[in-house]
Write a protein that holds these residues in place. Structure first.
Motif, PDB file in Angstrom:
ATOM      1  N   GLU A 101       0.827  -1.207   0.000  1.00  0.00           N
ATOM      2  CA  GLU A 101       0.000   0.000   0.000  1.00  0.00           C
ATOM      3  C   GLU A 101       0.859   1.253   0.000  1.00  0.00           C
ATOM      4  N   SER A 102       2.025   1.182   0.648  1.00  0.00           N
ATOM      5  CA  SER A 102       2.889   2.353   0.767  1.00  0.00           C
ATOM      6  C   SER A 102       3.661   2.653  -0.507  1.00  0.00           C
ATOM      7  N   LEU A 103       3.885   1.660  -1.359  1.00  0.00           N
ATOM      8  CA  LEU A 103       4.772   1.807  -2.513  1.00  0.00           C
ATOM      9  C   LEU A 103       4.044   1.727  -3.842  1.00  0.00           C
ATOM     10  N   THR A 104       2.732   1.987  -3.827  1.00  0.00           N
ATOM     11  CA  THR A 104       1.958   2.005  -5.066  1.00  0.00           C
ATOM     12  C   THR A 104       1.183   3.317  -5.162  1.00  0.00           C
ATOM     13  N   TRP A 105       0.699   3.615  -6.355  1.00  0.00           N
ATOM     14  CA  TRP A 105      -0.117   4.807  -6.559  1.00  0.00           C
ATOM     15  C   TRP A 105      -1.077   4.537  -7.719  1.00  0.00           C
TER      16      TRP A 105
END
Length: 274
Positions: free
Chosen positions: A103-107
């Protein structure tokens, strides 16, 4: 959201990423280890090292850094189903928002997280042929004199042309990466092979050439870095310790922070409750 690939350019052991890979099996880690470095492959399934034929002798201030990055990007693009690509050094550290790294490393959009500025101060690097680049003379007196002469030439021959500059560390999605890599020609490679510090210009130029300048995120490359004039005259980031990183976790939400030595990487990892 899609699979994450963390692409690591390293020249010494990466114990932190070995731990991170073991604890995050859903993320793939790909490593370009400098050909000068001997290492023992830890045989972790999702930690993949480029084979020797794709490894480069990386030299400061030359195209070899770009070539190592290109080799790594091309390999991952053609040999994985990763959707999100993060280019990092062996001295970067993940700064997650919460326990779920995915969740932290996607956009969700087509943003490219990259530094991209028009920098007249650095344009001499790209404007002029540099015969001393990646030679033994580059960091000796004769090389420094040649570099100084290029700076003088830049001031004499005025130009209004844009000269793109930024860090080599960036994050990008698959579709945008394919567009950039497909836009690179032999002429581009030939030009930048004979320019100073091309790792701080090449991918910026390719983004603009590929028509993706408007995709650059307002967050830049979304890395936390501190430059201090007291440390190497501000030319390199300072090394962050685990205490600084713990404070950062509570007030900022970048993808990564750098630079962090291996002891502080591991200390931070042990202290943080992901």
């Amino acid at each position: 959201m899609g699979k994450i690939g963390i692409l690591i350019i390293a020249h010494k052991p990466i114990k932190y990423y070995e731990v991170l890979a073991k604890d995050n099996q859903e993320i793939d880690f790909f490593v370009h280890m400098d050909i000068k470095t001997n290492y023992i492959n830890p045989e972790i399934g999702n930690l993949i090292f480029l084979k020797d034929e794709l490894r480069v002798d990386v030299k400061w201030g030359g195209f070899s850094q770009v070539q190592a990055t290109l080799n790594l990007l091309s390999f991952v693009l053609h040999n994985s189903n990763c959707e999100f690509f993060h280019i990092v050094s062996g001295e970067d550290i993940v700064v997650p928002v919460n326990k779920d790294l995915s969740e932290s490393l996607t956009w969700s959009n087509s943003d490219i997280f990259m530094e991209l500025t028009n920098s007249p101060r650095h344009r001499y690097r790209v404007r002029f042929f540099a015969p001393h680049v990646e030679t033994i003379w580059q960091r000796k007196l004769v090389g420094k004199l040649l570099t100084f002469s290029l700076k003088i030439l830049d001031k004499i021959f005025i130009t209004q042309k844009d000269f793109w500059f930024g860090s080599n560390w960036f994050s990008i999605r698959r579709d945008e990466l394919k567009i950039i890599l497909n836009s690179i020609t032999d002429n581009d490679i030939s030009l930048f092979k004979h320019r100073l510090n091309p790792d701080e210009h090449f991918f910026q130029y390719m983004v603009v050439k590929a028509g993706l300048k408007d995709n650059i995120s307002s967050k830049g490359n979304n890395r936390y870095i501190i430059f201090d004039k007291k440390y190497n005259n501000g030319n390199n980031p300072i090394y962050l310790n685990s205490d600084q990183l713990l404070k950062l976790k509570n007030i900022h939400f970048p993808f990564f922070a750098r630079k962090v030595d291996v002891d502080n990487q591991l200390k931070y990892y042990e202290r943080v409750n992901f």
